[in-house]
Write an enzyme that holds these catalytic residues in place. Structure first.
Site, PDB file in Angstrom:
ATOM      1  N   ASP A  21      30.621   8.120  -5.497  1.00 56.82           N
ATOM      2  CA  ASP A  21      29.583   8.452  -6.463  1.00 56.82           C
ATOM      3  C   ASP A  21      29.944   7.867  -7.823  1.00 56.82           C
ATOM      4  O   ASP A  21      31.121   7.640  -8.134  1.00 56.82           O
ATOM      5  CB  ASP A  21      29.449   9.971  -6.615  1.00 56.82           C
ATOM      6  CG  ASP A  21      28.696  10.609  -5.462  1.00 56.82           C
ATOM      7  OD1 ASP A  21      28.078   9.874  -4.677  1.00 56.82           O
ATOM      8  OD2 ASP A  21      28.737  11.845  -5.347  1.00 56.82           O
ATOM      9  N   LYS A  56      24.233   8.416  -7.341  1.00 55.66           N
ATOM     10  CA  LYS A  56      22.863   8.819  -7.683  1.00 55.66           C
ATOM     11  C   LYS A  56      22.919   9.501  -9.036  1.00 55.66           C
ATOM     12  O   LYS A  56      23.641  10.475  -9.216  1.00 55.66           O
ATOM     13  CB  LYS A  56      22.284   9.761  -6.625  1.00 55.66           C
ATOM     14  CG  LYS A  56      22.070   9.114  -5.273  1.00 55.66           C
ATOM     15  CD  LYS A  56      21.577  10.097  -4.240  1.00 55.66           C
ATOM     16  CE  LYS A  56      22.705  10.982  -3.743  1.00 55.66           C
ATOM     17  NZ  LYS A  56      23.753  10.253  -3.054  1.00 55.66           N
ATOM     18  N   MET A  89      22.924  20.306 -13.778  1.00 56.79           N
ATOM     19  CA  MET A  89      21.767  19.408 -13.910  1.00 56.79           C
ATOM     20  C   MET A  89      20.626  20.071 -14.683  1.00 56.79           C
ATOM     21  O   MET A  89      19.463  19.995 -14.287  1.00 56.79           O
ATOM     22  CB  MET A  89      21.283  18.960 -12.520  1.00 56.79           C
ATOM     23  CG  MET A  89      22.339  18.218 -11.716  1.00 56.79           C
ATOM     24  SD  MET A  89      21.872  17.909  -9.991  1.00 56.79           S
ATOM     25  CE  MET A  89      22.026  19.562  -9.290  1.00 56.79           C
TER      26      MET A  89
END
Length: 250
Positions: free
Chosen positions: A41, A63, A178
């Site tokens: 990642d 991502k 997030m």
């Protein structure tokens, strides 16, 4: 020497921790050194990859919200194809892969393909952020529960099925992953459902990385700051509740 627990055609789903290579577990570092393929990642790159051996092929499959990203189906297919080719595969995921890391999708793909795997847990960014600020996630008598939530659904917006009573509980430490873009709206709902606006809050940006930034605030003030800040350039984490902040010095 070959490790019988990491044979050819095997996948190790390794948690990289928050980004500081010194927070890798010993097993994570060993698996990286043994791997023939490392699919990593974006947030699990940098110095962490220095633990990969010279034989390892490094493939970025990260991502990030608001940026061009690899589709999960394509990542699944890469993991499966390299394992089926008889290679020792490490899927390197940031933080602890079992917390909002899309681990389930990759486990499902491996199980359906009949590929053996293991999960190597790691330090979650929530624990790392609290440690960097010098506070615990729990407090005796006043915060005996911790809850981890996501501030974004699959569209990147605040989820629509929020349990407001649970999230506005003033006796709980809540960690929002997030949630930089959605926290102003989340805070509005929390306050409307009874959480005091002056509830202690903390914002941790780029935890474990050289550009780490820690901000001590309140729910209402942090919502205002994040609204005024605009789109985030670094991944961030929000904690709120009865946080045991140390006294501030002049």
């Amino acid at each position: 020497m070959p490790d019988p627990d990491f044979p050819p055609g095997f996948v190790s789903l390794v948690s990289a921790g928050p980004g500081d290579p010194e927070l890798l577990t010993l097993k994570a570092a060993r698996r990286l050194s043994q791997a023939e393929v490392v699919l990593f990642d974006d947030l699990a790159s940098g110095p962490v990859l220095d633990h990969a051996g010279p034989q390892a092929e490094l493939i970025a499959v990260g991502k990030r919200a608001g940026r061009p990203s690899a589709r999960q189906e394509a990542v699944n297919a890469l993991i499966v194809s390299h394992a089926q080719a008889g290679r020792r595969v490490v899927r390197l995921k940031s933080g602890d892969s079992g917390i909002f890391g899309r681990l389930e999708e990759e486990l499902t793909a491996l199980t359906q393909a009949g590929i053996p795997f293991e999960i190597v847990p790691g330090v979650t960014s929530a624990s790392a952020a609290a440690a960097a600020m010098g506070i615990p996630l729990t407090r005796r008598l006043t915060a005996r529960r911790v809850q981890f939530i996501t501030g974004a659904d699959v569209t990147g917006q605040l989820p629509g099925d929020i349990n407001w009573a649970a999230l506005a509980d003033p006796s709980v430490t809540t960690v929002v992953f997030m949630g930089q873009r959605s926290f102003p709206l989340l805070a509005q709902g929390l306050i409307a459902h009874g959480l005091p606006g002056d509830t202690p809050a903390m914002f941790a940006e780029a935890v474990g990385h050289p550009g780490q930034r820690l901000l001590r605030s309140t729910v209402a003030e942090l919502a205002r700051l994040l609204h005024d800040q605009g789109p985030a350039s670094q991944p961030g984490l929000i904690l709120y509740g009865p946080l045991a902040f140390p006294p501030q010095t002049a």
